[in-house]
Scaffold this active site. Structure first.
Site, short mmCIF file in Angstrom:
data_model
loop_
_atom_site.label_atom_id
_atom_site.label_comp_id
_atom_site.label_asym_id
_atom_site.label_seq_id
_atom_site.Cartn_x
_atom_site.Cartn_y
_atom_site.Cartn_z
N THR A 49 0.82 -1.21 0.00
CA THR A 49 0.00 0.00 0.00
C THR A 49 0.85 1.26 0.00
O THR A 49 0.58 2.22 -0.72
CB THR A 49 -0.92 0.01 1.23
OG1 THR A 49 -1.69 -1.18 1.24
CG2 THR A 49 -1.84 1.22 1.22
N THR A 50 1.91 1.27 0.79
CA THR A 50 2.79 2.43 0.93
C THR A 50 3.51 2.75 -0.37
O THR A 50 3.96 3.89 -0.57
CB THR A 50 3.81 2.20 2.06
OG1 THR A 50 3.15 1.62 3.18
CG2 THR A 50 4.48 3.47 2.49
N TYR A 112 -13.29 -2.79 -3.55
CA TYR A 112 -14.35 -2.22 -4.39
C TYR A 112 -15.39 -3.27 -4.76
O TYR A 112 -16.51 -3.24 -4.25
CB TYR A 112 -13.80 -1.53 -5.65
CG TYR A 112 -14.89 -0.81 -6.43
CD1 TYR A 112 -15.57 0.26 -5.86
CD2 TYR A 112 -15.24 -1.23 -7.70
CE1 TYR A 112 -16.59 0.89 -6.55
CE2 TYR A 112 -16.26 -0.60 -8.40
CZ TYR A 112 -16.94 0.46 -7.81
OH TYR A 112 -17.94 1.08 -8.50
N TYR A 138 -3.21 -10.31 3.42
CA TYR A 138 -3.20 -8.92 3.91
C TYR A 138 -4.63 -8.50 4.22
O TYR A 138 -5.45 -8.39 3.31
CB TYR A 138 -2.55 -8.03 2.85
CG TYR A 138 -2.37 -6.57 3.19
CD1 TYR A 138 -2.58 -6.07 4.48
CD2 TYR A 138 -1.97 -5.68 2.20
CE1 TYR A 138 -2.41 -4.73 4.76
CE2 TYR A 138 -1.78 -4.33 2.48
CZ TYR A 138 -2.00 -3.87 3.75
OH TYR A 138 -1.83 -2.53 4.03
N ARG A 143 -9.16 -0.12 4.12
CA ARG A 143 -8.82 0.20 2.74
C ARG A 143 -9.73 -0.53 1.75
O ARG A 143 -10.02 -0.01 0.67
CB ARG A 143 -7.37 -0.22 2.44
CG ARG A 143 -6.31 0.56 3.18
CD ARG A 143 -5.79 1.68 2.32
NE ARG A 143 -4.69 2.37 2.98
CZ ARG A 143 -4.03 3.40 2.45
NH1 ARG A 143 -4.37 3.85 1.26
NH2 ARG A 143 -3.06 3.98 3.10
N LYS A 166 -0.75 -10.45 7.30
CA LYS A 166 -0.55 -9.09 7.78
C LYS A 166 -1.89 -8.58 8.28
O LYS A 166 -2.84 -8.45 7.51
CB LYS A 166 -0.01 -8.18 6.67
CG LYS A 166 0.18 -6.72 7.13
CD LYS A 166 0.65 -5.83 6.00
CE LYS A 166 0.74 -4.37 6.47
NZ LYS A 166 1.15 -3.46 5.38
N ILE A 208 4.99 -5.29 9.71
CA ILE A 208 5.26 -4.70 8.39
C ILE A 208 4.92 -3.23 8.55
O ILE A 208 3.77 -2.86 8.71
CB ILE A 208 4.45 -5.39 7.29
CG1 ILE A 208 4.86 -6.87 7.19
CG2 ILE A 208 4.67 -4.68 5.94
CD1 ILE A 208 4.07 -7.69 6.18
#
Length: 297
Positions: A49-50, A112, A138, A143, A166, A208
């Protein structure tokens, strides 16, 4: 049989640096990775994501993975974010990472369009059936709008290709239930910098991290203290990082961490739309926090 983790301790979810014109900044990427190598980090996560992966082309992804593997020099596992809300795209990302030599993949739940829990299981299994690259699941419902339930984690835990989770829901009770249902067989990584100590106290094997982009030594020290059972040291480390962590998540990540790294002279403060540079007064708060911590010249 207990799943062996790809790593224990701390991995950095690395930002993707850009030039002022928006193109990939390869020298800055090498500098960022060198900081992680010099700090002795336990793993490196690219295109999470980062790293703004949704804005990158396949060619740019290849460049980033190649540079990451080259600069890591085998000192730590390189894990590549391969998640997508389209299973076929996720398969393509996983195959690319595998062919280039990555040691693992980090795969977020579909967003989505989302999925049912049975659809989620089929999504992850389809990726693994198409590409034999160890997968860390994850879970980040803030998000994606959906989460991996404890029951689903328990079922997926039995797949030999799944080597971790994660957990970025921020829900310690959920993490505890997953740990209980999987009987310690599924390695858990904390995905929220502000609760590394609580989740590792519950049984997570590492983190993480976003803050480790800036402070890899200090963040790794926190996870090592947790793994060693040095509770007072871990408490001190977590508390010392909290002001910076709070500032780094005052706006949508990675907006603040890119602003911070730019203030440190490491990268340009450039993001790709729809992300935009950090706004006031959040930027000023970040600057003051960094000054208080001695991070600015």
């Amino acid at each position: 049989m207990q799943t062996l983790p790809l790593f224990t301790g701390c991995a950095t979810a690395l930002v993707t640096p850009f030039q002022p014109d928006g193109s990939l900044d390869e020298p800055a990427l090498r500098r960022l990775i060198a900081m992680q190598v010099d700090a002795g980090m336990d793993a490196l996560v690219l295109l999470g994501t980062t790293g703004e992966p949704c804005t990158l082309t396949m060619h740019e992804r290849e460049k980033i993975i190649r540079i990451g593997l080259e600069e890591a020099r085998g000192t730590m596992p390189v894990i590549v974010g391969t998640g997508s809300n389209d299973t076929l795209h996720a398969i393509a990302y996983a195959r690319q990472a595998h062919e280039l030599g990555a040691q693992g993949q980090l795969c977020v739940t579909p967003y989505y369009n989302k999925a049912t829990q049975s659809g989620l299981i089929r999504h992850f299994v389809a990726i693994l059936d198409s590409c034999n690259l160890p997968m860390i699941l994850y879970n980040v419902p803030g998000r994606t709008g959906m989460q991996i339930t404890p029951e689903t984690a328990q079922e997926l835990c039995d797949h030999p290709g799944i080597v971790g989770l994660k957990e970025a829901s921020g829900n310690a009770a959920l993490t505890a239930e997953i740990l209980s249902r999987t009987a310690g067989e599924l390695p858990i990584y904390c995905g929220n910098d502000d609760i590394i100590l609580p989740l590792m106290a519950l049984g997570a094997v590492g983190a993480i991290s976003v803050v480790s982009n800036m402070l890899p030594l200090q963040t790794r020290a926190l996870t090592q203290a947790c793994l060693s059972g040095c509770i007072q040291q871990a408490q001190d480390a977590q508390q010392s990082l909290m002001p910076l962590i709070q500032a780094l998540f005052s706006q949508v990540s990675p907006i603040p961490v890119k602003a911070a790294l730019a203030m440190m002279g490491v990268i340009n403060d450039v993001l790709r739309l729809p992300l935009t540079p950090m706004e006031e007064p959040f930027r000023n708060r970040l600057r003051l926090t960094m000054a208080d911590m001695g991070l600015l010249a």
